[in-house]
Every structure is written in structure tokens, then in C-alpha cells.
Write an enzyme that holds these catalytic residues in place. Sequence first.
Site, short mmCIF file in Angstrom:
data_model
loop_
_atom_site.label_atom_id
_atom_site.label_comp_id
_atom_site.label_asym_id
_atom_site.label_seq_id
_atom_site.Cartn_x
_atom_site.Cartn_y
_atom_site.Cartn_z
N ASP A 113 4.55 4.34 -9.96
CA ASP A 113 4.72 4.33 -8.96
C ASP A 113 4.59 5.71 -8.59
O ASP A 113 5.58 5.32 -7.40
CB ASP A 113 6.05 3.68 -8.93
N ASP A 172 2.95 -5.41 -7.49
CA ASP A 172 4.04 -3.91 -6.84
C ASP A 172 2.77 -2.82 -6.41
O ASP A 172 2.88 -1.89 -5.92
CB ASP A 172 5.32 -3.87 -7.14
N1 GLY Z 1 8.66 -1.71 -7.62
C1 GLY Z 1 10.23 -2.82 -8.66
C2 GLY Z 1 10.53 -3.79 -7.56
O1 GLY Z 1 9.96 -4.01 -6.60
O2 GLY Z 1 11.68 -4.08 -8.28
#
Ligand code: GLY
Length: 393
Positions: A113, A172
Site C-alpha cells: 500500500d 486494490d
Molecule cells: N485496500 C483496501 C480496501 O479498499 O478496503
Amino acid sequence: MKLKFILVFCLLLVFKVGFSQKKPVVDVKKEFAFAAKQYEGMLLSHPDVTKFPQSTKPDGSPDNRVSGWWCSGFFGGSLWYIYEFTGDNKWKNAANIWTKAVEKEKYNKGTHDLGFILYCTFGNGYRLTKNKEYIEPMLTGAKSLATRFNPAYGVIKSWNQFQDCKYPVIIDNMMNLEFLLWAAKNSNDTSLYNIAIKHADNTLKNHFRPDFSSYHLVGYEEGEKVYSKRTVQGANDSSAWARGQGWALYGYTMMYRETKDPKYLRQAEGIAGFIMNHPNLPKDKIPYWDFNAPNIPNEERDASAGAIYASALLELCNYSPENKKKYFSFAEQILKSLSSPEYKAQLGKNNYFILKHSVGHKPAKSEINTPLVYADYYYLEALLRYNRFFTQK
Ligand code: GLY
């Protein structure tokens, strides 16, 4: 004859000027004034920069997180957006403080992330100020992120393990590629560019169903092989988790901007079509948390997904002359809904978040029908993008 000429002239004028000259339906100035007031309260209630605003707990108290949490960059990023709109240095100073607060994550090799954490903060900060101090944390962070790419699998690993999947990748992860591409451009490190392209291409190949909806998680094996396709945050393995569709739409729109490869544009337009034409999409265009949630219409909405769709579509409409009007007006409807009292908080309420009604992780019974810091971030980003249609010549 004269009348005919005037008529043709007027028609041509309307055609040329097009929708970009129509009056905005959403009052961006008013919404940023509200956001600024609300976030003044957020800043006052968050004197400790190791406690990052995230959401509201079930008992109504603020839920804060640490800098290693995937959302730690969104508050600083939103402060940059308020600075971008207002031009007021007090927001620049606050944004700088909350940007520096995530800097140590540049060494974090345990998460995929880093795009969310470092690009929303340092990336926006550098874009707006050209402060050279912001470059190194991003280049170091991009190198950390690149350690999660294994050429034998052809993708960046999202988590270290999920159930029996030893190399899980979630949709994601498309959102981290903009960060890698920025770092590639600013360091001449072509390996970062190649990683981003490889990840986007394998995700395009393996993450999507024929209707352009996306699985949440794909587990990989060596040799770029798919091991399993499933969900974590969605209703079931074959459902379309609403925010995941947003990450996909935003990710491929961005990939087209950065590469001009038409296959990414085709993908983004396919995803947009899936979202916009879905029979379970409510009239106000804010999706249920999953397009296939079992109890629709008695399911929670996800304002965060709506905000991501709006921001992505306001970019995508620049690349698609034939669908420009459609994308723009859909995004505008989302912004109108989010700016209404149904989704927008009352001043001083909602633990100072701007938007209500998002869903973080319903299957884990976590963050259901709450504010979420990233809903605010993508809402502000979408407002800025919307505003440009009326202010840029
Ligand atoms: N990246 C985690 C979410 O979208 O909850």
C-alpha cells in the site's frame, strides 16, 4: 435566409462549446468551504501525528490508526487538496506535517500500500509545491514496493499469505502503480516502469470476468500461473465488490493516461460500463457495498466506492470523446448525491469526517456504514477534477 444562417450559427456554437460551458450542478466552492471547516475540527482533535484519522468506532468515538496502516496517507492527501483549492498556506503547513508523519513508511517492505501512503501525501505535496525534499521518500518507498515484485509470478504481492494462497494479489494493488510510474519517470529506473506494466497486464488478464467485473483476490503460483480466484471483502467469490470495481476503473484509467496503450482504455471503459449499467445500482448512483450483496435493497451503501467512481470517470471522460458526456454526467450525479445531506455530515458532527455511509470490510463486521478517511479523499479529488471542467480554458 438570414434566420436560417443565425440558426445554423447557434447550433454550431452549442456544438463547439458543448457541455463544458454548462453551469455546475455542484457548488465546489461551497463544498470546499465546508470541508475546510470540518477538517479544522479534525486537526484540532488530532494533535498527535502518530494517530491518523480513519473512521468512527461502533461506540461513536474516533477510530485512529498508525502510519503503517494502508490509509495513513489519506488525511495528509486531503489537506493537500484543501490547500490546492483554497491556496491558503495554513493548509500547506498542516499537509506538510501530516506528510512527514508517514515518511518512515518509505522503508516498509511488508505492505503493497505504499502508493496510498506515500503518493497521496508526498506525491500531492511535490505536485503542488515542487519541494525537492519530497522526492527522496518517494524514490526510497518505490524501491521498497518493488521488492514485493517477483518475476517468476509476474505481479506485485499484496499480502504475504491469505488462507492457502501464498502469493495473493488484490485488485486494490492497481492503485500503487501510479506511484511506481512516477518514481520511474523521476529516477530513470526503467525496472519500476516494467514492474508496473507487467502487473497491470497480468491483472488485466487474470482478475476480470467477461462482463468486466473484477474478482477481489487472485492467488498466483510460479510461472505467472493462477492458483485461485476469490474474495476477502466482497459478498462472495463471484460477486462484484463495489470498491474493488472502483480501484479497477481508476487503475486502468490512470494506466491509459501514463502509457496511452489503448488496451488500458478499453479495459477502463468496459469497467465503467459494468458499473454504470448495473441493474443493482441505486438511482442516486451510490452503490451498495457489493453489487451482488445478498439482501439488496436492504444493504449498506458505500460512499467511498461512489467517490472513487466519480474521480475516475472525471478523468476517463477526457480520453473518450464519444462517452465524455455520459461519464461526466454520471460523475456529476455522484457528486450531487455525496454533497447532499444524505451523505454529507453536518458541520462539527461525524467525528469531523466529511462523508457518512461507507463500508470498509463487511464480511469481517468492520467499518459498516461509517465515515472512512479515503471516501473524503476521493470526494475532494473528484470535486477538484469536476471544477477544472468549468475553470480551465
Ligand atoms: N485496500 C483496501 C480496501 O479498499 O478496503
